[in-house]
Design an enzyme around this catalytic site. Structure first.
Site, short mmCIF file in Angstrom:
data_model
loop_
_atom_site.label_atom_id
_atom_site.label_comp_id
_atom_site.label_asym_id
_atom_site.label_seq_id
_atom_site.Cartn_x
_atom_site.Cartn_y
_atom_site.Cartn_z
N GLY A 1 -56.61 9.18 -2.46
CA GLY A 1 -57.07 8.77 -3.78
C GLY A 1 -58.37 9.48 -4.15
O GLY A 1 -58.87 10.33 -3.40
N THR B 1 -49.74 4.77 3.28
CA THR B 1 -48.76 5.21 4.27
C THR B 1 -47.81 4.07 4.62
O THR B 1 -46.60 4.29 4.76
CB THR B 1 -49.50 5.74 5.51
OG1 THR B 1 -50.45 6.70 5.05
CG2 THR B 1 -48.57 6.38 6.49
N GLU C 1 -62.08 10.42 -4.48
CA GLU C 1 -63.14 10.24 -3.48
C GLU C 1 -64.51 10.55 -4.07
O GLU C 1 -64.67 11.53 -4.80
CB GLU C 1 -62.89 11.14 -2.26
CG GLU C 1 -61.74 10.62 -1.41
CD GLU C 1 -61.49 11.42 -0.15
OE1 GLU C 1 -62.14 12.48 0.04
OE2 GLU C 1 -60.63 10.99 0.64
N SER D 1 -58.55 5.61 1.24
CA SER D 1 -58.12 5.64 2.63
C SER D 1 -58.13 4.21 3.17
O SER D 1 -59.10 3.49 3.02
CB SER D 1 -59.09 6.51 3.43
OG SER D 1 -58.73 6.47 4.76
N GLY D 2 -57.03 3.81 3.76
CA GLY D 2 -56.93 2.46 4.33
C GLY D 2 -56.42 1.44 3.35
O GLY D 2 -56.35 0.26 3.66
N SER E 1 -55.56 6.84 9.84
CA SER E 1 -55.76 7.46 8.53
C SER E 1 -55.01 8.80 8.45
O SER E 1 -55.15 9.66 9.33
CB SER E 1 -57.26 7.68 8.34
OG SER E 1 -57.48 8.29 7.11
N SER E 2 -54.23 8.94 7.38
CA SER E 2 -53.52 10.22 7.20
C SER E 2 -54.55 11.22 6.68
O SER E 2 -55.16 10.98 5.65
CB SER E 2 -52.40 10.08 6.17
OG SER E 2 -51.87 8.79 6.20
N ASN F 1 -59.99 3.54 8.64
CA ASN F 1 -58.60 3.27 8.96
C ASN F 1 -58.29 3.84 10.35
O ASN F 1 -58.60 5.00 10.62
CB ASN F 1 -57.73 3.94 7.88
CG ASN F 1 -56.25 3.66 8.05
OD1 ASN F 1 -55.83 3.05 9.02
ND2 ASN F 1 -55.47 4.12 7.09
#
Ligand SMILES: Nc1ncnc2c1ncn2[C@@H]1O[C@H](COP(=O)(O)OP(=O)(O)O)[C@@H](O)[C@H]1O
Ligand SMILES: [Mg+2]
Length: 1007
Positions: free
Chosen positions: A439, A166, A441, A161-162, A211-212, A208
Site C-alpha cells: 500500500g 496476503t 507508504e 504491511s501487515g 511480510s511479503s 509483520n
C-alpha cells in the site's frame, strides 16, 4: 443509573479531545446530562467526560447509531462516520464491511470461524449484498461475473504491511479453487505456489512476521465451464536491500533460515556450510532475530521442498538454488583488507576459505572471482581501463552482486512456477486476477523504493477512481443523463509528474543515473529546477533542504534522494557479470538475463524503467478486467486482537482513498431510483394513483416531483431511473415523512379508537365481573362474620349458664364435702377420743393396779419396817427403859424442878415439837435429854401421814419416787391441759401434790 443514562441520551458527534494528531477525527458519543456550559457525554467505550457545547459537532444521523453492512447507505458519509461504523463492527468481530462493491477488511489478528466449508457453500451463487459482507462474497461475485459475461475479472487488494493482504489473497485462491469444480492437481499446485513464493519473498519485519517484500499479481485462468485451467504469477519490486541488510528485530528472507535448519548434514557439507546457526552469517545476523514465534524453520523447509516437488522443480534445480543461496551466505562472510599500491587505495580478499567456497558454488575460477571483487574495468573511449577498488567500494560491489543474484533467483523461481502453472498459455481464457501489492507508504525516511511503491499506488488509485467514475459515467450514459457538469478530480497530474509526462521525476532519475557525473545532489537540483513551481511538488524546508516532496492523493511524502541513482541503476560490476556469464554453473548463467554487450551497458534498462514497464502492463491488464477492490486495514501496530487504534485506521482510510467513492458519488447525483421504486416510495405525495402496472411510472414520477419539489429542482429523469441530488432527496423524504406521519396519526387515531372501544368494553365487562365477584365475596364475608358472631354469642351464653350451674354445683358439693368431712372428722375424732379414753382408762387401771401393787408392797414394807421399827422400838424401849431407869432419878428430879415453870409458859405444839425434833437432829440427845415431853397419838399419826400420805395419791409410783413422780405429774398436767377438761386457770398454778398439809399435832404421844 449511569448505565440507564448511557442507553438513553441523544447520539452526537464530538470534536476530538486533547488530540492534536492530524488523524484525529470527531468521535461518536451519547449525551448523558447537560448543564449550563458543559455536557456530560458517554463515548462508545462507556467512558464519561465533560465537553463544552462547542465540542459537539452535530447530532448523529440515524444510520450511524448502530452499524451498517454497506457504508454507502450511511446517511452521512464522512471519514468519522466510516471510522465509527468500522469500529462498531470490529468490536463485534465483524471484520468485513462493504463500501458499494468495495470490501473493507480489518485484520482480526485472531482465527475467526468464518472460513469454514459451510461458509464457502453459503456464499456460493449469492448476490453481493444478499449475505453479510465477506471476502468469499467478493470472490464468488468475481467468479459469477466471469461466467456470466465471459470477461476477465480482477481483485485489487491493497493496504499497509501487515493489514492482511496476503491472507486475503490466500482466502480468495482457496475459495476459487474450492468452487471451481473438483479439487484437481492444478488447484493444489496454485495453492502450493504460495509457500514457495513466501519462503523466497517474505521476511519478518517489525510490522509483520510474514511480510511479503514484493508485490504480486496472480492471474487464474478459467475454462468456459468454470474450472481452473492454470495460473500466472507476476511479481513486482522485490526488496533487494533486505538480502544484505536488516534492521534490528527483522530477518532476512525466510528461505535462508529454513535452509540452515532443514538441510541434512551431508547436504550442508556439500554446500560447505560449516555453521548451522544463522548468527554465524553476516547477512542473517544483523537484525539479531533468528527464529519466529510459533514457527519451525526446519518444518517449513520440508514443506518448501515438498511444494517445489509438487510444482515440478527438479532435484537438480532445487540443489542449484540452494547452492546459490549458500554462495550468498559465504559471500556475506567474505572479508576484504584495505591495501595501498603506488599511493592508491586498493583492496584484497582477506578470506580465502570463503572465497574458495563461493567460487566453487558459483562455478567460477577463484582468481577471476578475486579480481572481479577487487577491481573494476571501465570503458573509456572504447578501451578497457582496469581500476582498483577501495575497501568500501569492494563491499558495495559485493553487496550489489548478491542483490542481483538473489533477485535473479527469485525471478527465476517465479518463472519456473509459472511454467508449471501456465502450461497452455497460448489459449485465451478468462481470468480472475488477484493483486496483492504494498500500500501507500510514508516513513520517516522515504527512498527510491517508496517512490516506486507510491507511484504504483497512485496508478491504482487512479484506476480505482476511474472505475468508480466510469461506473457512474456508464450509468449516466445508459440513462441518457447529461453528466458533463459533474466535476471529477483524479490524480493524473501526480502520475504525470512522477512518470508520465516528459521530464518527469522518474525520467530525470534515469537520466541522472546514466550521466557519469550524476549524483543524488545533482538529481535533487534538477528536480527542483524542473518541478519547483508546481503545486503538487514540495521543496524541502530549511531543515530538509536535501529532500523533495510530492503531494500524493493520500498526503505529502518527503523523499530523500540519497542512493536514488545507485538503486535505479540496479546493476553490479561488469567484471562480475562477465565471470558469471562464463561460469560453469549453468543454472547461474541461465538465471541472469542475456545482457546487452558491455559497451552498451549504459543503455541497459534501469530499475525505474523496468518497474514502469511492468506497472504499465499491470495497469493494462487491470483496465481490461472488471475490478473488485479489497482495502485491508491494520487495526493496531502491536498485532493484537480487539484493539482498534483510531488514528492508525484513519490514516489507512485516507491512504486507501476510500473517501473517493463518497466524493465521486456526491459530485453527481448521489441518489437514484428506478421509476417504479420511486413511485412506490413517493406515491402518497400525490393523490389517487391507480395500480402501478396500469400507469406510466415515469409520468407519475414527474408529477410527484412537480407537486412536491420547489421550482426548478436539480434532478434528472433518465430512461429507467430518476437521479436526485441530496437536497431534492431530503425534500422528498421530508414531505413523505410528513404525509406518512399524518396518515399514521389518522390511522392510529382510528385504530386507537376501535382498540380503545374494544378495550373499554372488555374492561367494562371485566370490571362488572370483578365487581360481582367482589360484592359476592363481600356479602359472603359479612355473612360469615355475622355467623361467627352468632356462634360466639351462643357460646358465651351457654358458657355463662354452664358457669353458673357449675358454681352452684360446686358450692353445694363443697358444702356437702365440708359437712361430710366434718362428720367424718367428728366421727374419727370421737373414735380417736374413745380410743384415747379407753387407752387412758386402761392406763389408769394399769396404773391403779400398779399403785395398788406398789401400795401393797409399800404396806408390806411399811409393815416390815413397822415391824422392824417396833422391834427397834422395843429394843430402844428396852434400852431406853434401862437408861430411863438409870436416869429416872436424875430426870425426875429435874422435871420436878421445872415442871411448874414449863407448864405455865408453853402450850405444847406439834410444830414446836417438830422443830424441836429437827433441832434435836443436831442435838437430839440434848433436846430429848432436855425435852422430856412425849408425842401424843394424833401427832404420831400426823407424822405417819406426812411421811406416807403420798401413797394415797394417784401419782405414778412406777418409777423411782422423787424425780419420776415429778415428771409424771407434769405429764399428767400436760395431758389435762390438752384435753382441756380442766380449766386452765386451775392449772396455772402448779399443784404441789407433795406439799404437806400443815400438820396438826393432836396428841403428843410418847414414844
Ligand atoms: N483474515 C485473517 N484472519 C486471521 N488472521 C489474519 C487475517 N488476515 C491477516 N491476519 C494476520 O495478520 C498477519 C499479517 O497478514 P498478511 O496478510 O501477511 O499482511 P500483509 O500481506 O498485508 O502484509 C497474518 O500473519 C495473520 O496472522
Ligand atoms: Mg503480504
Amino acid at each position: 443509573m449511569s448505565e440507564l443514562l448511557e442507553d438513553h441520551g441523544e447520539y452526537v458527534w464530538v470534536r476530538p479531545q486533547n488530540n492534536s494528531s492530524e488523524f484525529a477525527v470527531p468521535f461518536g458519543a451519547r449525551i448523558v446530562r447537560t448543564e449550563k456550559t458543559k455536557t456530560l457525554i458517554c463515548d462508545d467505550h462507556k467512558k464519561q467526560l465533560w465537553v463544552t457545547a462547542e465540542d459537539i459537532v452535530k447530532a448523529m444521523h440515524l444510520t450511524s447509531r448502530g452499524d451498517v453492512e454497506d457504508m454507502i447507505t450511511l446517511g452521512d458519509l464522512q471519514e468519522y462516520t466510516i471510522l465509527r461504523n468500522l469500529e462498531n463492527r470490529y468490536s463485534k468481530k465483524l471484520i468485513y464491511t462493504y463500501t458499494g462493491s468495495m470490501l473493507v477488511a480489518i485484520n482480526p489478528y485472531q482465527i475467526l470461524p468464518i472460513y469454514t466449508h459451510h461458509d464457502v457453500q453459503q456464499y456460493r451463487n449469492k448476490r453481493l449484498h444478499d449475505l453479510p459482507p465477506h471476502i468469499f462474497a467478493i470472490s464468488d461475485n468475481a467468479f459469477q461475473q466471469l461466467q456470466r459475461h465471459q470477461a476477465n475479472q480482477c481483485i485489487v487488494i491493497s493496504g499497509e504491511s501487515g493489514a492482511g493482504k496476503t491472507e486475503s489473497t490466500k482466502l480468495i485462491l482457496q475459495y476459487l479453487s474450492t468452487i471451481s469444480g473438483k479439487q484437481s492437481w492444478i488447484e493444489q499446485q496454485i495453492i502450493k505456489a504460495n509457500p514457495i513464493m513466501e519462503a523466497f519473498g517474505n521476511a519478518k519485519t517489525m510490522r509483520n512476521d510474514n511480510s511479503s517484500r514484493f508485490g504480486k499479481y496472480i492471474d487464474i485462468r478459467f475454462t468456459e465451464q468454470g474450472s481452473i485451467q492454470g495460473a500466472k504469477i507476476e511479481q513486482y519490486l522485490l526488496e533487494k536491500s533486505r538480502i544484505v541488510f536488516q534492521s534490528t528485530g527483522e530477518r532476512n528472507y525466510h528461505i535462508f533460515y529454513s535452509m540452515l535448519a532443514g538441510l541434512t548434514q551431508p547436504e550442508l557439507q556439500r554446500l560447505m556450510i560449516r555453521e548451522q546457526s544463522p548468527s554465524k552469517y553476516r547477512y542473517l545476523a544483523q537484525g539479531g532475530c533468528y527464529t519466529l514465534e510459533g514457527k519451525s524453520d526446519a518444518e517449513e523447509f520440508a514443506e518448501i521442498r515438498c511444494a517445489m516437488k509438487m510444482l515440478s522443480f527438479a532435484s537438480d534445480e532445487m540443489w542449484n538454488i540452494f547452492s546459490l543461496l549458500a554462495a550468498i551466505l559465504h559471500l556475506g562472510n567474505l572479508q576484504f583488507r584495505a591495501t595501498e599500491v603506488s599511493n592508491l587505495e586498493t583492496v584484497e580478499v582477506d578470506d580465502t576459505q570463503n572465497l574458495d567456497c563461493v567460487a566453487k558454488l558459483l562455478g567460477i575460477n577463484v582468481s577471476s572471482l578475486n579480481l572481479a571483487l577487487t577491481q573494476r574495468t571501465i570503458y573509456v573511449h572504447g578501451e578497457h581501463v582496469v581500476t582498483s577498488l577501495s575497501k568500501d567500494v569492494a563491499f558495495e560491489g559485493r553487496d550489489a552482486f548478491v542483490k542481483a543474484l538473489y533477485n535473479a533467483i527469485f525471478v527465476r523461481i517465479v518463472r519456473r512456477i509459472n511454467e508449471t502453472l501456465d502450461k497452455d498459455a497460448s489459449k485465451t481464457l478468462n481470468t480472475i486476477g488477484v493483486l496483492d501489492i504494498f500500500g501507500f507508504e510514508n516513513f520517516e525516511t522515504n527512498s527510491f523504493e517508496q517512490l516506486c511503491i507510491n507511484y504504483a499506488n497512485e496508478n491504482l488509485q487512479q484506476f480505482f477512481v476511474r472505475h468508480i467514475f466510469k461506473m457512474e459515467q456508464a450509468e449516466y450514459q445508459n440513462e441518457d443523463i447529461n453528466w458533463q457538469h459533474i466535476e471529477f478530480h483524479d490524480n493524473q497530474e501526480i502520475l504525470d509528474l512522477i512518470g508520465m509526462k516528459p521530464v518527469n521525476i522518474m525520467s530525470l532519475i534515469d537520466e541522472e543515473s546514466k550521466f557519469p557525473k550524476g549524483t543524488d545532489q545533482t538529481l535533487l537540483e534538477k528536480l527542483h529546477v524542473q518541478h519547483g513551481n508546481r503545486s503538487i511538488y514540495v521543496k524541502g524546508k530549511t531543515t530538509q533542504t536535501s529532500l523533495f516532496g510530492i503531494r500524493h492523493y493520500a498526503g505529502v511524502v518527503m523523499y530523500n534522494p540519497l542512493g536514488f541513482l545507485e538503486k535505479n541503476r540496479d546493476s553490479f560490476s561488469t567484471d562480475l557479470r562477465a565471470i558469471v556469464k562464463n561460469s560453469k554453473n549453468k543454472y547461474l548463467v541461465d538465471i541472469f538475463p542475456k545482457e546487452l554487450p558491455m559497451d552498451t551497458a549504459k543503455k541497459q534498462p534501469t530499475l525505474s524503467v523496468k518497474f514502469r514497464n511492468s506497472l504499465e502492463l499491470l495497469m493494462r491488464t487491470l483496465s481490461s478486467a472488471h475490478p473488485f477492490f479489497i482495502r485491508c486495514i491494520k487495526p493496531n501496530e502491536s498485532k493484537e486482537p480487539n484493539n482498534f487504534d483510531k488514528d492508525l485506521c484513519v490514516r489507512q482510510l485516507r491512504y486507501s482513498g476510500m473517501m473517493e467513492t463518497a466524493r465521486i458519488r456526491r459530485a453527481g447525483y448521489p441518489i437514484r431510483h428506478t421509476y417504479r421504486e420511486f413511485v412506490e416510495r413517493y406515491r402518497l405525495l400525490v393523490p389517487k394513483i391507480g395500480q402501478l402496472d396500469k400507469c406510466d411510472c415515469k409520468q407519475v414520477a414527474q408529477q410527484i416531483c412537480k407537486t412536491s419539489l420547489p421550482v426548478s429542482p436539480d434532478l434528472q429523469f433518465g430512461r429507467t431511473k430518476i437521479f436526485l441530488r441530496d437536497d431534492e432527496d431530503t425534500s422528498l423524504e421530508k414531505e413523505r415523512s410528513r404525509i406518512i406521519l399524518h396518515s399514521i396519526i389518522t390511522i392510529q387515531r382510528g385504530f386507537r379508537r376501535v382498540i380503545f372501544q374494544r378495550y373499554q368494553q372488555k374492561y367494562q365487562a371485566a370490571v362488572i365481573t370483578v365487581q360481582r365477584f367482589w360484592r359476592g365475596r363481600l356479602a359472603r364475608s359479612k355473612y360469615l362474620i355475622m355467623q361467627q358472631g352468632f356462634h360466639r354469642l351462643g357460646a358465651c351464653i351457654a358458657a355463662q349458664q354452664l358457669t353458673h350451674k357449675f358454681i352452684m354445683v360446686r358450692s353445694r358439693i363443697i358444702k356437702l364435702q365440708a359437712l361430710s368431712r366434718g362428720y367424718l372428722l367428728r366421727q374419727q375424732f370421737r373414735a380417736n377420743l374413745a380410743a384415747e379414753r379407753l387407752k387412758k382408762a386402761e392406763e389408769k387401771e394399769r396404773k391403779a393396779k400398779q399403785r395398788r401393787s406398789l401400795q401393797l408392797e409399800a404396806e408390806q414394807q411399811l409393815m416390815q419396817q413397822e415391824q422392824k421399827l417396833r422391834e427397834q422400838e422395843s429394843q430402844l424401849r428396852e434400852q431406853e427403859k434401862i437408861r430411863q431407869q438409870e436416869k429416872e432419878s436424875e430426870r425426875h428430879l429435874a422435871m420436878e424442878r421445872n415442871a411448874a415453870a414449863m407448864a405455865a409458859l408453853h402450850q405444847p405444839k406439834r410444830t414446836k415439837s417438830l422443830k424441836y425434833t429437827e433441832a434435836n437432829g443436831r442435838g437430839g440427845n440434848d433436846i430429848v435429854a432436855n425435852n422430856n415431853s412425849y408425842i401424843d397419838v394424833e401427832s404420831s399419826k400426823q407424822i405417819v401421814d406426812d411421811v406416807f400420805g403420798f401413797l394415797n395419791d394417784e401419782a405414778d409410783v412406777s418409777g423411782p419416787l422423787g424425780p419420776n413422780v415429778k415428771e409424771k405429774s407434769q405429764m399428767f398436767e400436760r395431758e389435762l391441759r390438752l384435753r382441756k377438761d380442766i380449766p386452765t386457770k386451775l392449772l396455772s398454778r402448779p399443784v404441789n401434790y407433795y406439799e404437806a398439809a400443815p400438820r396438826k399435832i393432836i396428841n403428843q404421844t410418847r414414844l
